[in-house]
Design an enzyme around this catalytic site. Structure first.
Site, PDB file in Angstrom:
ATOM      1  N   PRO A 102       0.850  -1.175   0.000  1.00  0.00           N
ATOM      2  CA  PRO A 102       0.000   0.000   0.000  1.00  0.00           C
ATOM      3  C   PRO A 102       0.890   1.232   0.000  1.00  0.00           C
ATOM      4  O   PRO A 102       1.808   1.314   0.806  1.00  0.00           O
ATOM      5  CB  PRO A 102      -0.761  -0.117   1.312  1.00  0.00           C
ATOM      6  CG  PRO A 102      -0.513  -1.480   1.824  1.00  0.00           C
ATOM      7  CD  PRO A 102       0.590  -2.089   1.046  1.00  0.00           C
ATOM      8  N   GLU A 103       0.637   2.143  -0.892  1.00  0.00           N
ATOM      9  CA  GLU A 103       1.324   3.431  -0.880  1.00  0.00           C
ATOM     10  C   GLU A 103       0.410   4.426  -0.160  1.00  0.00           C
ATOM     11  O   GLU A 103      -0.588   4.018   0.426  1.00  0.00           O
ATOM     12  CB  GLU A 103       1.661   3.856  -2.313  1.00  0.00           C
ATOM     13  CG  GLU A 103       2.525   2.808  -3.019  1.00  0.00           C
ATOM     14  CD  GLU A 103       2.915   3.158  -4.445  1.00  0.00           C
ATOM     15  OE1 GLU A 103       3.082   4.351  -4.738  1.00  0.00           O
ATOM     16  OE2 GLU A 103       3.056   2.239  -5.263  1.00  0.00           O
TER      17      GLU A 103
END
Length: 280
Positions: free
Chosen positions: A2-3
């Site tokens: 996840p960014e």
DNA sequence: AAAAGCCCCTGCTTGC
DNA sequence: TGCAAGCAGGGGCTTT
């Protein structure tokens, strides 16, 4: 992993549920999940028991929950971490790493992480900003983010612009997907030397990052598969809007040229060979 | 000091 | 079919 948009989506999901809840039990199912809590799993548990969560915070890809003790529960999701709010009678999956149980709650918080690159730790006096992440630069949504300073430091660097974007001590929250997407929007090749960028181009690049982050947040984040989900276990839909990432051989959405995939530090980079040119 | 390489993991896909 | 290699959105640590 996840960014930033995915982590922010998760933070929002937690915010409406965890604040004000008192921790009554903590179960560490895999020691690697607390490997940076150097005092060990028992101490991790002891520092959390009886405390109440007072908020939800994020810097870049790090998430933390300030506690009424003044400490903070710091979390990084790594490549595959999930934070799930689930009923206690739902069976534990094989990748459950940490369980938090709360007073008078119908659900519990589960840290699930297939690849075990994610982690949790209790940061002493970390409620405002955990010391463990003090070296991480502010992300673009942080009031502390300084555009002029970012431009100056970016252009002072040797090396290539994509590597710079992935350096969390320069700008946080950008990972491999959104770096490629922002560079495409900026018509910059990832191999473009940072030093050759003008101040205006550096500032525009931040605007492109902001636009792609905003779009991804509106879509609830990006997800290629069931690994990347919000606190309800649902996937975002931004993958349908990606311009270059994962689209090798497919037409550039701007000019139709097939998107190219190249190796970049043992990872993949995607760009349009017509729109994104390296100078010289 | 800054930049580049290596390493930590699991599970799925690909190719011989 | 079986097995090995490659691949996946991470960051920290060590080396240069």
């Amino acid at each position: 992993m996840p960014e930033l948009p995915e982590v922010e989506t998760i933070r929002r999901g937690l915010d409406g549920w965890v604040i004000g809840r008192r921790i009554t039990d903590v179960e560490v199912r895999h020691p690697r999940a607390v490997r940076r809590h150097h005092a060990g799993p028992a101490d991790f548990r002891a520092r959390l028991l009886g405390t109440t969560i007072t908020g939800t915070r994020r810097r870049g890809k790090f998430l933390w929950l300030p506690l009424d003790s003044g400490d903070a529960l710091l979390c990084h999701l790594g490549m595959s971490g999930q934070l799930l709010i689930e009923p206690p009678d739902k069976p534990d999956g094989p990748h459950l790493r940490i369980r938090l149980v709360f007073d008078q709650a119908e659900h519990q918080l589960r840290f699930v992480d297939q690849r075990t690159f994610g982690e949790m730790l209790v940061s002493p006096d970390g409620a405002e900003l955990p010391g463990e992440i003090a070296h991480i630069a502010p992300d673009i949504y942080d009031p502390a983010f300084d555009l002029a300073e970012f431009s100056r430091r970016l252009r002072a660097r040797r090396g290539e612009v994509k590597r710079a974007l992935l350096d969390q001590s320069l700008i946080s929250g950008v990972g491999n997907i959104y770096a490629d997407e922002a560079l495409w929007r900026a018509r910059l090749h990832g191999n473009h030397p940072s030093q050759e960028l003008s101040d205006a181009v550096a500032r525009e690049l931040v605007e492109h990052i902001r636009e792609v982050f905003d779009a991804a947040l509106n879509a609830g984040g990006t997800s290629f598969d069931a690994l990347y989900v919000n606190t309800n276990g649902e996937s975002g839909y931004f993958d349908r809007s990606l311009a270059v990432y994962g689209r090798a051989e497919e037409p550039c959405r701007r000019c139709g040229t097939p998107v190219e995939r190249i190796k970049f530090t043992n990872r993949s980079s995607f760009h349009c060979p017509s729109c994104q040119i390296v100078p010289g």
